[in-house]
Design an enzyme around this catalytic site. Structure first.
Site, PDB file in Angstrom:
ATOM      1  N   SER A  63      35.164  44.509  48.818  1.00  0.00           N
ATOM      2  CA  SER A  63      36.569  44.895  48.857  1.00  0.00           C
ATOM      3  C   SER A  63      36.983  45.186  47.423  1.00  0.00           C
ATOM      4  O   SER A  63      36.893  44.324  46.551  1.00  0.00           O
ATOM      5  CB  SER A  63      37.421  43.754  49.436  1.00  0.00           C
ATOM      6  N   SER A  64      37.403  46.418  47.164  1.00  0.00           N
ATOM      7  CA  SER A  64      37.683  46.846  45.797  1.00  0.00           C
ATOM      8  C   SER A  64      38.860  46.092  45.190  1.00  0.00           C
ATOM      9  O   SER A  64      39.703  45.536  45.897  1.00  0.00           O
ATOM     10  CB  SER A  64      37.979  48.349  45.767  1.00  0.00           C
ATOM     11  N   GLN A  65      38.912  46.095  43.871  1.00  0.00           N
ATOM     12  CA  GLN A  65      40.021  45.482  43.151  1.00  0.00           C
ATOM     13  C   GLN A  65      41.321  46.193  43.530  1.00  0.00           C
ATOM     14  O   GLN A  65      41.434  47.413  43.393  1.00  0.00           O
ATOM     15  CB  GLN A  65      39.785  45.596  41.652  1.00  0.00           C
TER      16      GLN A  65
END
Length: 341
Positions: free
Chosen positions: A111-113
């Site tokens: 899950s990306s920043q």
């Protein structure tokens, strides 16, 4: 009321109270993160602010892995230990990427920043009615934000891994979103859903798959991680696209599929370069971008001679003949092939 009935009622009230407290904690943590992102200046567009406020991250990250010693620890929403659940929730709403899927100890999905997601969505520059293709479905969180902004009928997200697409589809459905979630090789795009006005990529590329250009409308925008940056290409026609890098850095899981290749390791190609320069983000970016074309010492000499150029001075051109990166001017003296598309 009998003792058994009273005990049952008390247990039910306790369960409802615990559920309410959990819901309140999640809502509070979600709201706090949205305020944090807004304060950081990455949600200046009120439409993206509304999307982040409407789409809670915890729905898409019911568990994640965190490094601990030589192994990994799994934090999850259904942990029977209250402190474990609290650590999961705190972790979900920290502005950091989260490892969501490991295979043989190797990260295959994350899950990306959130702050980087917000920057990328702003840079995508979508307009009402735009059709968007996302390469790399991940948890589905990014697709949900796009659905809120554009409507689910305008969103297609692709991933090579069926487990990932099934999970993303389930997460999206929990919030009532049903975009096209496609299991397939993202390097080949999604011709059945084309043409697209925007292509957003959430995995690192070795080069731009040429198939994408033919699935874009003229003037479409492709935003993709390349080297350690984000390239923003404008598509002129099925055979040509060109654009500059954004100033921000970007580190993603590599693309898997037909054109996949791991990005060069700057430490592996930088023999003889001072360590402090290997750690310099601007130089690392140029080193990876020109790996296999310029010797690291040549890259260093050029980088110093040109005033230690930032990412946005670099660009990429994609044509039917090939792909190349460049400094300042695609027709200038500093041009390097990226490979065959």
């Amino acid at each position: 009321m009998g003792a058994h009935t009273a005990h049952t009622a008390h247990t039910a009230r306790s369960a409802r109270t615990a559920q309410t407290e959990t819901r309140d904690l999640r809502e509070t943590a979600h709201a706090a993160q949205v305020r944090e992102l807004a304060a950081a200046g990455v949600l200046d567009d009120p439409r993206w602010l509304a999307a982040f406020a409407a789409v809670p991250r915890h729905v898409f990250v019911p568990y994640f892995w965190t490094g601990r010693g030589a192994g990994h620890e799994r934090l999850w929403a259904e942990d029977p230990d209250p402190e474990g659940r609290a650590r999961w929730l705190r972790g979900v709403y920290v502005d950091t990427p989260l490892a969501t899927r490991l295979r043989d100890g190797r990260l295959v999905s994350s899950s990306s920043q959130p702050s980087l997601m917000a920057k990328m969505l702003a840079a995508l520059d979508v307009r009402d009615g735009d059709d968007v293709l996302e390469i790399g479905a991940g948890t589905g969180y990014n697709a949900a934000l796009l659905c809120h902004r554009l409507g689910e009928e305008h969103v297609t997200t692709v991933d090579l891994d069926e487990e990932i697409t099934e999970s993303a589809r389930a997460h999206l459905a929990q919030l009532g979103y049903h975009p096209a979630v496609v299991t397939g090789d993202g390097a080949r795009g999604c011709p059945a859903r084309s043409p697209f006005d925007r292509i957003m990529v959430t995995c690192t590329l070795p080069l731009i798959p040429h198939a994408w250009l033919g699935q874009c409308r003229p003037g479409a925008r492709i935003l993709a991680p390349l080297s350690t940056g984000l390239i923003a290409l404008t598509v002129r026609d099925p055979d040509f696209a060109e654009g500059n890098f954004l100033h921000t850095s970007a580190y993603f899981v590599p693309l898997r599929g037909a054109t996949a290749a791991p990005p060069p390791d700057p430490e592996g190609v930088a023999h003889g370069i001072p360590y402090e320069l290997i750690e310099n983000e601007r130089f690392q970016f140029m080193l990876v971008l020109t790996a296999g074309v310029l010797h690291p010492r040549e890259a260093l000499d050029l980088w110093r001679r040109e005033g230690r150029p930032a990412r946005e001075r670099f660009g990429v051109s994609v044509s039917a003949e090939g792909q190349w990166s460049w400094l300042d001017d695609p027709q200038g003296p500093y041009v390097w092939p990226l490979g065959e598309g």
